[in-house]
Scaffold this motif. Structure first.
Motif, PDB file in Angstrom:
ATOM      1  N   VAL B   8       6.088  -1.383  -3.098  1.00 33.36           N
ATOM      2  CA  VAL B   8       6.641  -2.241  -2.160  1.00 33.36           C
ATOM      3  C   VAL B   8       7.932  -2.825  -2.411  1.00 33.36           C
ATOM      4  O   VAL B   8       8.883  -2.975  -1.632  1.00 33.36           O
ATOM      5  CB  VAL B   8       5.459  -3.369  -1.409  1.00 33.36           C
ATOM      6  N   ARG B   9       7.604  -3.515  -3.400  1.00 34.46           N
ATOM      7  CA  ARG B   9       8.964  -4.604  -4.124  1.00 34.46           C
ATOM      8  C   ARG B   9      10.037  -3.663  -4.453  1.00 34.46           C
ATOM      9  O   ARG B   9      11.343  -3.686  -3.865  1.00 34.46           O
ATOM     10  CB  ARG B   9       8.582  -5.074  -5.341  1.00 34.46           C
ATOM     11  N   GLU B  10       9.809  -2.232  -4.879  1.00 33.85           N
ATOM     12  CA  GLU B  10      10.691  -1.192  -5.348  1.00 33.85           C
ATOM     13  C   GLU B  10      11.409  -0.828  -3.812  1.00 33.85           C
ATOM     14  O   GLU B  10      12.781  -0.547  -3.666  1.00 33.85           O
ATOM     15  CB  GLU B  10      10.143  -0.305  -5.975  1.00 33.85           C
ATOM     16  N   PHE B  11      10.634  -0.504  -2.867  1.00 37.19           N
ATOM     17  CA  PHE B  11      11.134   0.028  -1.656  1.00 37.19           C
ATOM     18  C   PHE B  11      12.013  -1.061  -0.781  1.00 37.19           C
ATOM     19  O   PHE B  11      12.917  -0.623  -0.354  1.00 37.19           O
ATOM     20  CB  PHE B  11      10.005   0.592  -0.960  1.00 37.19           C
ATOM     21  N   ASP B  12      11.626  -2.247  -1.032  1.00 34.66           N
ATOM     22  CA  ASP B  12      12.364  -3.171  -0.581  1.00 34.66           C
ATOM     23  C   ASP B  12      13.839  -3.299  -1.079  1.00 34.66           C
ATOM     24  O   ASP B  12      14.805  -3.423  -0.333  1.00 34.66           O
ATOM     25  CB  ASP B  12      11.762  -4.460  -0.503  1.00 34.66           C
ATOM     26  N   GLU B  20      20.089   2.113   7.641  1.00 38.47           N
ATOM     27  CA  GLU B  20      18.779   2.384   8.358  1.00 38.47           C
ATOM     28  C   GLU B  20      17.815   2.466   7.527  1.00 38.47           C
ATOM     29  O   GLU B  20      17.847   3.360   6.338  1.00 38.47           O
ATOM     30  CB  GLU B  20      18.938   3.494   9.385  1.00 38.47           C
ATOM     31  N   LYS B  21      16.404   1.805   7.606  1.00 38.59           N
ATOM     32  CA  LYS B  21      15.565   1.940   6.643  1.00 38.59           C
ATOM     33  C   LYS B  21      14.934   3.272   6.290  1.00 38.59           C
ATOM     34  O   LYS B  21      14.505   3.683   5.018  1.00 38.59           O
ATOM     35  CB  LYS B  21      14.477   0.802   7.364  1.00 38.59           C
ATOM     36  N   ARG B  22      14.728   3.948   7.466  1.00 34.90           N
ATOM     37  CA  ARG B  22      14.395   5.351   7.265  1.00 34.90           C
ATOM     38  C   ARG B  22      14.834   6.265   6.153  1.00 34.90           C
ATOM     39  O   ARG B  22      14.266   7.029   5.646  1.00 34.90           O
ATOM     40  CB  ARG B  22      14.121   6.050   8.560  1.00 34.90           C
ATOM     41  N   ALA B  23      16.102   5.922   5.974  1.00 37.79           N
ATOM     42  CA  ALA B  23      16.886   6.755   4.767  1.00 37.79           C
ATOM     43  C   ALA B  23      16.327   6.666   3.410  1.00 37.79           C
ATOM     44  O   ALA B  23      16.240   7.605   2.543  1.00 37.79           O
ATOM     45  CB  ALA B  23      18.302   6.186   4.812  1.00 37.79           C
ATOM     46  N   GLY B  24      15.387   5.505   3.398  1.00 39.08           N
ATOM     47  CA  GLY B  24      14.743   5.764   2.328  1.00 39.08           C
ATOM     48  C   GLY B  24      13.460   6.363   1.955  1.00 39.08           C
ATOM     49  O   GLY B  24      12.860   6.373   1.144  1.00 39.08           O
ATOM     50  N   LEU B  25      13.020   7.138   3.133  1.00 38.17           N
ATOM     51  CA  LEU B  25      11.793   7.724   3.075  1.00 38.17           C
ATOM     52  C   LEU B  25      11.693   8.878   2.167  1.00 38.17           C
ATOM     53  O   LEU B  25      10.421   9.058   1.136  1.00 38.17           O
ATOM     54  CB  LEU B  25      11.530   8.415   4.685  1.00 38.17           C
ATOM     55  N   ALA B  28      11.252   7.283  -1.347  1.00 38.77           N
ATOM     56  CA  ALA B  28       9.910   6.734  -1.303  1.00 38.77           C
ATOM     57  C   ALA B  28       8.888   7.760  -1.651  1.00 38.77           C
ATOM     58  O   ALA B  28       7.930   7.349  -2.392  1.00 38.77           O
ATOM     59  CB  ALA B  28       9.931   6.115  -0.403  1.00 38.77           C
ATOM     60  N   LEU B  29       9.082   8.783  -1.003  1.00 40.10           N
ATOM     61  CA  LEU B  29       8.044   9.995  -1.252  1.00 40.10           C
ATOM     62  C   LEU B  29       8.001  10.365  -2.550  1.00 40.10           C
ATOM     63  O   LEU B  29       6.924  10.731  -3.214  1.00 40.10           O
ATOM     64  CB  LEU B  29       8.136  11.292  -0.351  1.00 40.10           C
ATOM     65  N   HIS B  30       9.332  10.581  -3.231  1.00 41.51           N
ATOM     66  CA  HIS B  30       9.219  10.959  -4.552  1.00 41.51           C
ATOM     67  C   HIS B  30       8.635   9.969  -5.499  1.00 41.51           C
ATOM     68  O   HIS B  30       7.812  10.214  -6.332  1.00 41.51           O
ATOM     69  CB  HIS B  30      10.488  10.924  -5.051  1.00 41.51           C
ATOM     70  N   LEU B  48       3.179   4.958   3.811  1.00 43.31           N
ATOM     71  CA  LEU B  48       4.505   5.078   4.069  1.00 43.31           C
ATOM     72  C   LEU B  48       5.024   4.963   5.425  1.00 43.31           C
ATOM     73  O   LEU B  48       6.120   4.338   5.706  1.00 43.31           O
ATOM     74  CB  LEU B  48       4.899   6.433   3.515  1.00 43.31           C
ATOM     75  N   ALA B  49       3.975   5.728   6.345  1.00 39.98           N
ATOM     76  CA  ALA B  49       4.450   5.480   7.821  1.00 39.98           C
ATOM     77  C   ALA B  49       4.477   4.149   8.235  1.00 39.98           C
ATOM     78  O   ALA B  49       5.067   3.560   8.832  1.00 39.98           O
ATOM     79  CB  ALA B  49       3.114   6.250   8.440  1.00 39.98           C
ATOM     80  N   SER B  50       3.331   3.494   7.841  1.00 35.51           N
ATOM     81  CA  SER B  50       3.415   1.841   8.204  1.00 35.51           C
ATOM     82  C   SER B  50       4.524   1.096   7.471  1.00 35.51           C
ATOM     83  O   SER B  50       5.130   0.261   7.901  1.00 35.51           O
ATOM     84  CB  SER B  50       1.845   1.370   7.623  1.00 35.51           C
ATOM     85  N   TYR B  51       4.800   1.273   6.357  1.00 40.02           N
ATOM     86  CA  TYR B  51       6.048   0.576   5.616  1.00 40.02           C
ATOM     87  C   TYR B  51       7.069   1.026   6.412  1.00 40.02           C
ATOM     88  O   TYR B  51       7.940  -0.058   6.615  1.00 40.02           O
ATOM     89  CB  TYR B  51       6.140   1.038   3.970  1.00 40.02           C
ATOM     90  N   PHE B  52       7.467   2.322   6.984  1.00 38.75           N
ATOM     91  CA  PHE B  52       8.922   2.745   7.324  1.00 38.75           C
ATOM     92  C   PHE B  52       8.665   2.382   8.632  1.00 38.75           C
ATOM     93  O   PHE B  52       9.689   2.711   9.677  1.00 38.75           O
ATOM     94  CB  PHE B  52       9.381   4.067   7.195  1.00 38.75           C
TER      95      PHE B  52
END
Lengths: 439, 156
Positions: B8-12, B20-25, B28-30, B48-52
């Motif tokens: 979570v910290r890494e994805f933040d 746009e946040k979604r570009a990290g998806l 993040a999957l990787h 991941l759905a809930s995070y994004f």
């Protein structure tokens, strides 16, 4: 082959060429300094003008004039939206392995090129979209960005000027279609890599709907050289319509496969025989692809053609990514096409019916021809299918990319394909392992 | 369940790169695949759905589009053998046969002992050093059956 000037791979031959220290020793970031803080700093318009004068054409496969592409970005005064540069490092065209060499061994060259390109187009950030499998490329370019940032070369107020620019790495996940520029943008936004209908073109509606230019790694890598030495210098090398040096990846049946830097003007025969050590095992060349599997196959006897944008048209083919794939005289064309058709079937995104259905049928029919189950009218069916898939009938060119090699194989090797059907087996022997495909 | 705090910290941090946040998806999957057992489980899709802020089916739609994401558990080691044209011309079929023999896995399958998954893949951009496979994220190029046996045999 005469001696020629090189620049693209020179630094890659030096130890630790991927580090900032070595890059700077070899003159790195001088072009950026010339643009931003030189005795006569360059305006964005002046940089674009040098790119136009250089006559460089994109190295990602389509060969579009780069300078002209940059001018498509809207006037920043009339259109103050944020704008981006997307660098296509999704290198997935079969046979193509050139951008990887630059990213692994000379990543700062790409970063410097990206910064200058962003300055010229007034983009606030560059996103480098690297195919997921290229882990070392990703690590090396990311490390270069980090080093450059620490040295004040990336981020806010670069070299103490008011130019600020971010460079970000972004990892793809194995889909060929994301090398198509609008598929790439969709993917970068976190979606399936479904290409967008054009227009609108990326310069008007790109990443997140903002003005965007998409350029290939090798194209951007050339930018610092053009800025330092001048567009006229670049335009003095090469042939009419194809200027500069290019990276030629040569693979398949040659003695010395590799990635070589060559000036436009050399013939395919010179590359095969003088650079790549000739066709392996003393055999003859039966056929070859000039630039990846998406262009038309050329016969082995036509190796005397110059490898550039216009000359290959006389052989019904194109330069593509300049990734030559060589087939020796013991190669089965049915087998080659079975693999190529399977690839496009695997990679079709499925949006357009011609492509979704067409690639699947081509794959199935080439498979049955190659395995001795071909039907009498299969070769005719393949030809008619391919003609229904292209040209320009779909959102993007993947459908064309499947149709073009197919039509060339039918045009050049119809009898051989028909013979596979007639004999109920491929007369040319090769090893096989059967396994069902997984999508 | 939720994503581990570390991710979570890494994805933040990750999503700050994009407007746009979604570009990290996809990145993040990787990371989830790397950190959470080598595959994308239904639970990961939900997390991941809930995070994004997406529906799980949207995340599934993305994950299933990209060949690098595995939606089923894989063996301890994943051998991705290129079977595209440049590799095939220099012995990819023989390499595939040999990899299967050494690992005990079939193409697209996992060995009975769960040690190896063998996955035929399309062009990996190693065409001038064919044939090749990727073993757990590292390229091995200019392979022969003997070299492959040496590399894989050590993992048995």
């Amino acid at each position: 082959m005469n001696k020629f000037e090189t620049w693209l791979l020179d630094r890659t031959k030096v130890a630790n060429s991927h580090t900032l220290a070595v890059y700077k020793q070899l003159g790195g970031y001088h072009a950026l300094a010339k643009v931003l803080t030189g005795a006569k700093p360059m305006t964005p318009a002046e940089v674009i003008n040098e790119m136009k004068l250089s006559e460089i054409r994109g190295r990602g496969g389509a060969g579009f004039p780069t300078g002209m592409k940059w001018t498509f970005m809207p006037d920043p005064v009339k259109d103050p939206r944020p704008r981006y540069l997307a660098i296509n490092a999704d290198e997935s065209e079969p046979g193509t392995c050139k951008d990887r060499v630059l990213m692994e061994k000379d990543p700062h060259g790409l970063v410097e090129g990206a910064l200058i390109a962003c300055y010229a187009m007034r983009a606030q950030a560059a996103y480098i979209y690297v195919r997921g499998e290229y882990r070392l490329s990703y690590q090396r370019v990311q490390a270069a960005i980090d080093e450059a940032r620490a040295a004040g070369l990336v981020g806010k107020n670069i070299l103490g000027t008011d130019f600020s620019c971010e460079v970000h790495m972004h990892k793809g996940a194995g889909a060929y279609i994301c090398g198509e520029e609008t598929g790439l943008m969709e993917s970068l936004e976190g979606k399936r890599g479904h290409p967008r209908p054009k227009p609108p073109f990326p310069a008007a509606f790109g990443l997140w709907g903002q003005p965007t230019t998409v350029n290939n790694v090798e194209t951007i890598f050339n930018v610092p050289f053009i800025v330092l030495r001048g567009g006229a210098w670049h335009a003095s090398i090469g042939t009419k319509g194809s200027k500069g040096n290019f990276l030629c990846g040569i693979s398949g049946h040659v003695e010395k496969p590799g990635v070589y830097e060559l000036p436009f003007g050399v013939t395919a025969r010179e590359i095969v025989e003088q650079v790549a050590g000739g066709v392996w095992k003393g055999r003859k060349c039966k056929a070859w692809f000039p630039g990846g599997s998406s262009c038309a196959m050329v016969k082995g006897e036509d190796l005397d053609v110059v490898l550039d944008h216009d000359s290959l048209k006389t052989k019904g083919s194109s330069l593509g990514t300049a990734a030559m794939i060589i087939f020796d005289d013991q190669t089965s064309i049915a087998r080659v096409m079975e693999i190529i058709a399977r690839f496009y079937d695997h990679e079709s995104c499925g949006q357009c019916s011609q492509c979704r259905e067409g690639t699947q049928w081509l794959s199935q029919i080439f498979h049955r021809i190659a395995t001795g189950h071909g039907q009498e009218d299969d070769v005719a069916t393949i030809e008619s299918l391919a003609k229904g898939m292209a040209p320009g009938k779909t959102i993007c060119a993947l459908s064309d990319a499947a149709a073009i090699p197919t039509l060339s194989a039918v045009r050049l090797f119809k009898d051989e394909l028909l013979e596979c059907v007639r004999q109920k087996r491929d007369p040319i022997p090769y090893p096989r392992v059967e396994y069902a495909g997984a999508h | 369940m939720a994503l581990p705090e570390k991710l979570v910290r890494e994805f933040d941090e990750l999503v700050k790169k994009y407007p746009e946040k979604r570009a990290g998806l996809i990145p993040a999957l990787h990371r989830c695949q790397e950190e959470l057992g080598g595959w994308i489980s239904p639970q990961t899709l939900e997390d991941l759905a809930s995070y994004f802020g997406l529906e799980p089916v949207e995340v599934y739609g993305v994950a299933s589009f990209y060949p690098m994401f595995r939606l089923k558990p894989a063996g301890k080691h994943v051998v991705s053998v290129c079977h595209n044209i440049s590799c095939e011309l220099r012995g990819a079929t023989q390499l595939m046969e040999h990899v299967c023999k050494v690992t005990g896995a079939k193409p697209y399958g996992t060995s009975a002992d769960g040690k190896f998954t063998v996955w035929p893949v399309e062009c990996q951009g190693a065409c001038a050093n064919a044939p090749m496979f990727d073993l757990d994220g590292v390229y091995h190029e200019d392979l022969t059956p003997e070299k492959a046996e040496k590399i894989l045999g050590g993992l048995r």
